[in-house]
Motif scaffolding. Structure first.
Motif, PDB file in Angstrom:
ATOM      1  N   GLU A 255      18.724  64.276  22.981  1.00  0.00           N
ATOM      2  CA  GLU A 255      19.600  65.392  23.337  1.00  0.00           C
ATOM      3  C   GLU A 255      20.227  66.028  22.099  1.00  0.00           C
ATOM      4  OE1 GLU A 255      19.656  66.805  26.299  1.00  0.00           O
ATOM      5  OE2 GLU A 255      18.282  65.252  26.981  1.00  0.00           O
ATOM      6  N   ILE A 256      20.636  65.211  21.129  1.00  0.00           N
ATOM      7  CA  ILE A 256      21.183  65.768  19.879  1.00  0.00           C
ATOM      8  C   ILE A 256      20.114  66.592  19.172  1.00  0.00           C
ATOM      9  CG2 ILE A 256      22.017  65.208  17.557  1.00  0.00           C
ATOM     10  CD1 ILE A 256      23.536  62.889  18.795  1.00  0.00           C
ATOM     11  N   ASN A 257      18.883  66.099  19.168  1.00  0.00           N
ATOM     12  CA  ASN A 257      17.792  66.861  18.552  1.00  0.00           C
ATOM     13  C   ASN A 257      17.596  68.202  19.239  1.00  0.00           C
ATOM     14  OD1 ASN A 257      17.145  65.064  16.488  1.00  0.00           O
ATOM     15  ND2 ASN A 257      15.719  63.924  17.767  1.00  0.00           N
ATOM     16  N   LYS A 258      17.679  68.234  20.562  1.00  0.00           N
ATOM     17  CA  LYS A 258      17.546  69.503  21.291  1.00  0.00           C
ATOM     18  C   LYS A 258      18.634  70.483  20.861  1.00  0.00           C
ATOM     19  CE  LYS A 258      15.623  67.599  25.549  1.00  0.00           C
ATOM     20  NZ  LYS A 258      15.944  67.309  26.956  1.00  0.00           N
ATOM     21  N   VAL A 259      19.870  69.990  20.804  1.00  0.00           N
ATOM     22  CA  VAL A 259      20.995  70.849  20.423  1.00  0.00           C
ATOM     23  C   VAL A 259      20.837  71.329  18.988  1.00  0.00           C
ATOM     24  CG1 VAL A 259      23.472  70.910  19.982  1.00  0.00           C
ATOM     25  CG2 VAL A 259      22.610  69.863  22.078  1.00  0.00           C
ATOM     26  N   ASN A 260      20.589  70.398  18.070  1.00  0.00           N
ATOM     27  CA  ASN A 260      20.480  70.764  16.658  1.00  0.00           C
ATOM     28  C   ASN A 260      19.333  71.736  16.392  1.00  0.00           C
ATOM     29  OD1 ASN A 260      22.658  69.235  15.913  1.00  0.00           O
ATOM     30  ND2 ASN A 260      21.478  67.653  14.893  1.00  0.00           N
ATOM     31  N   ASN A 261      18.255  71.597  17.127  1.00  0.00           N
ATOM     32  CA  ASN A 261      17.082  72.420  16.869  1.00  0.00           C
ATOM     33  C   ASN A 261      17.059  73.708  17.677  1.00  0.00           C
ATOM     34  OD1 ASN A 261      15.749  70.768  14.852  1.00  0.00           O
ATOM     35  ND2 ASN A 261      15.510  69.279  16.494  1.00  0.00           N
ATOM     36  N   SER A 262      18.046  73.920  18.550  1.00  0.00           N
ATOM     37  CA  SER A 262      18.080  75.156  19.307  1.00  0.00           C
ATOM     38  C   SER A 262      19.366  75.941  19.070  1.00  0.00           C
ATOM     39  CB  SER A 262      17.933  74.868  20.808  1.00  0.00           C
ATOM     40  OG  SER A 262      18.982  74.038  21.248  1.00  0.00           O
ATOM     41  N   GLY A 263      20.282  75.370  18.308  1.00  0.00           N
ATOM     42  CA  GLY A 263      21.550  76.036  18.031  1.00  0.00           C
ATOM     43  C   GLY A 263      21.442  76.973  16.841  1.00  0.00           C
ATOM     44  N   ASP A 264      22.553  77.531  16.462  1.00  0.00           N
ATOM     45  CA  ASP A 264      22.609  78.398  15.293  1.00  0.00           C
ATOM     46  C   ASP A 264      22.830  77.539  14.055  1.00  0.00           C
ATOM     47  OD1 ASP A 264      22.203  81.046  16.260  1.00  0.00           O
ATOM     48  OD2 ASP A 264      24.161  80.928  17.229  1.00  0.00           O
ATOM     49  N   GLN A 265      21.724  77.217  13.396  1.00  0.00           N
ATOM     50  CA  GLN A 265      21.784  76.387  12.203  1.00  0.00           C
ATOM     51  C   GLN A 265      22.080  77.252  10.984  1.00  0.00           C
ATOM     52  OE1 GLN A 265      18.164  74.191  11.731  1.00  0.00           O
ATOM     53  NE2 GLN A 265      18.306  73.244  13.742  1.00  0.00           N
ATOM     54  N   PHE A 266      22.627  76.596   9.974  1.00  0.00           N
ATOM     55  CA  PHE A 266      22.797  77.273   8.692  1.00  0.00           C
ATOM     56  C   PHE A 266      22.506  76.279   7.584  1.00  0.00           C
ATOM     57  CE2 PHE A 266      26.979  75.629   9.785  1.00  0.00           C
ATOM     58  CZ  PHE A 266      27.394  75.020   8.609  1.00  0.00           C
ATOM     59  N   ASP A 267      22.128  76.815   6.441  1.00  0.00           N
ATOM     60  CA  ASP A 267      21.833  76.023   5.254  1.00  0.00           C
ATOM     61  C   ASP A 267      22.313  76.820   4.052  1.00  0.00           C
ATOM     62  OD1 ASP A 267      20.783  74.683   3.064  1.00  0.00           O
ATOM     63  OD2 ASP A 267      18.804  74.393   3.958  1.00  0.00           O
ATOM     64  N   PHE A 268      23.411  76.381   3.447  1.00  0.00           N
ATOM     65  CA  PHE A 268      23.988  77.104   2.327  1.00  0.00           C
ATOM     66  C   PHE A 268      23.074  77.125   1.098  1.00  0.00           C
ATOM     67  CE2 PHE A 268      28.320  76.184   4.228  1.00  0.00           C
ATOM     68  CZ  PHE A 268      28.535  77.497   4.620  1.00  0.00           C
ATOM     69  N   GLU A 269      22.089  76.231   1.056  1.00  0.00           N
ATOM     70  CA  GLU A 269      21.148  76.251  -0.058  1.00  0.00           C
ATOM     71  C   GLU A 269      20.165  77.407   0.068  1.00  0.00           C
ATOM     72  OE1 GLU A 269      19.516  72.304   0.095  1.00  0.00           O
ATOM     73  OE2 GLU A 269      21.218  71.445  -0.985  1.00  0.00           O
ATOM     74  N   LYS A 270      20.019  77.939   1.284  1.00  0.00           N
ATOM     75  CA  LYS A 270      19.075  79.036   1.528  1.00  0.00           C
ATOM     76  C   LYS A 270      19.751  80.329   1.962  1.00  0.00           C
ATOM     77  CE  LYS A 270      15.511  75.803   2.997  1.00  0.00           C
ATOM     78  NZ  LYS A 270      14.755  75.268   4.124  1.00  0.00           N
ATOM     79  N   GLU A 271      20.983  80.231   2.467  1.00  0.00           N
ATOM     80  CA  GLU A 271      21.667  81.390   3.022  1.00  0.00           C
ATOM     81  C   GLU A 271      23.047  81.535   2.381  1.00  0.00           C
ATOM     82  OE1 GLU A 271      19.808  80.639   7.428  1.00  0.00           O
ATOM     83  OE2 GLU A 271      21.498  79.477   6.736  1.00  0.00           O
ATOM     84  N   ASP A 272      23.557  82.734   2.453  1.00  0.00           N
ATOM     85  CA  ASP A 272      24.885  82.919   1.876  1.00  0.00           C
ATOM     86  C   ASP A 272      25.979  82.690   2.927  1.00  0.00           C
ATOM     87  OD1 ASP A 272      24.992  85.236   3.409  1.00  0.00           O
ATOM     88  OD2 ASP A 272      24.814  86.590   1.709  1.00  0.00           O
ATOM     89  N   PHE A 273      27.184  82.621   2.445  1.00  0.00           N
ATOM     90  CA  PHE A 273      28.343  82.321   3.273  1.00  0.00           C
ATOM     91  C   PHE A 273      28.568  83.369   4.351  1.00  0.00           C
ATOM     92  CE2 PHE A 273      32.938  82.180   4.090  1.00  0.00           C
ATOM     93  CZ  PHE A 273      33.056  80.862   4.482  1.00  0.00           C
ATOM     94  N   ASP A 274      28.164  84.616   4.092  1.00  0.00           N
ATOM     95  CA  ASP A 274      28.391  85.688   5.060  1.00  0.00           C
ATOM     96  C   ASP A 274      27.713  85.432   6.400  1.00  0.00           C
ATOM     97  OD1 ASP A 274      30.063  87.104   3.425  1.00  0.00           O
ATOM     98  OD2 ASP A 274      28.500  88.420   2.636  1.00  0.00           O
ATOM     99  N   LYS A 275      26.511  84.801   6.386  1.00  0.00           N
ATOM    100  CA  LYS A 275      25.833  84.498   7.652  1.00  0.00           C
ATOM    101  C   LYS A 275      26.678  83.533   8.474  1.00  0.00           C
ATOM    102  CE  LYS A 275      22.029  82.299   9.985  1.00  0.00           C
ATOM    103  NZ  LYS A 275      20.856  81.479   9.957  1.00  0.00           N
ATOM    104  N   VAL A 276      27.192  82.495   7.819  1.00  0.00           N
ATOM    105  CA  VAL A 276      28.010  81.514   8.517  1.00  0.00           C
ATOM    106  C   VAL A 276      29.290  82.161   9.020  1.00  0.00           C
ATOM    107  CG1 VAL A 276      29.237  79.326   8.308  1.00  0.00           C
ATOM    108  CG2 VAL A 276      27.009  79.612   7.220  1.00  0.00           C
ATOM    109  N   LYS A 277      29.900  82.967   8.194  1.00  0.00           N
ATOM    110  CA  LYS A 277      31.122  83.671   8.589  1.00  0.00           C
ATOM    111  C   LYS A 277      30.862  84.525   9.829  1.00  0.00           C
ATOM    112  CE  LYS A 277      34.581  86.834   6.773  1.00  0.00           C
ATOM    113  NZ  LYS A 277      35.014  87.636   5.616  1.00  0.00           N
TER     114      LYS A 277
END
Length: 168
Positions: free
Chosen positions: A133-155
């Motif tokens: 169930e955690i895998n389902k949530v983690n893999n279908s939610g809005d993920q972010f990765d600061f190593e690949k994306e900037d802070f504005d996406k998370v904001k």
């Protein structure tokens, strides 16, 4: 955030930022985890206007990946057990827990909670079901990765999920 959380099964530290009823907090859950493990939990309130700074703090200490998830939670007590009914876009589940002295053997406590749950027609997850169930949530939610994306996406995601027009 990993594709399969069983890869990080031995991680003892789980840091979370959350906003509940317009109050934000940093949560540390420490200990082994699964469908029925007990962990030490520490909650540190954060001013709502400092929430995005807390996200930045986690990024700066190397917590670069995460999932943003909106939930609706209903909490009640029954037979000295705190039940949380949680509804999200991807999963509905319950939690049943009791605060205990960390020096006591909690096996009896765990069995008592399971018995009360079964009496209510609630079946606790097995460890495998919990991880699935955690895998389902983690893999279908809005993920972010600061190593690949900037802070504005998370904001943007945080502002969208919280419904706030602005967080400092």
């Amino acid at each position: 955030v990993v594709k399969d959380v069983s890869e990080v099964r031995d991680e003892m530290v789980d840091l979370r930022l959350r906003i509940t009823n317009k109050k934000s907090e940093l949560i540390l859950k420490y200990g082994t985890w699964g469908g029925s493990d007990s962990r030490k939990e520490i909650s540190i309130p954060i001013l709502l206007n400092k929430f995005l700074e807390a996200v930045e703090l986690l990024r700066l200490i190397g917590w670069n990946k995460g999932v943003i998830m909106e939930t609706k939670t209903y909490v009640f007590s029954y037979k000295k057990i705190e039940f949380s009914l949680v509804k999200s876009k991807h999963l509905n589940y319950f939690e049943a827990e009791r605060l205990i002295d960390e020096n006591k053997n909690n096996k009896n406590n765990e069995e008592e909670i399971k018995k009360v749950c079964m009496g209510l027609g609630l079946k606790p997850f097995t460890d495998k079901q919990f991880i699935d169930e955690i895998n389902k949530v983690n893999n279908s939610g809005d993920q972010f990765d600061f190593e690949k994306e900037d802070f504005d996406k998370v904001k943007t995601l945080v502002l969208r999920y919280t419904g706030y027009k602005r967080l400092k």
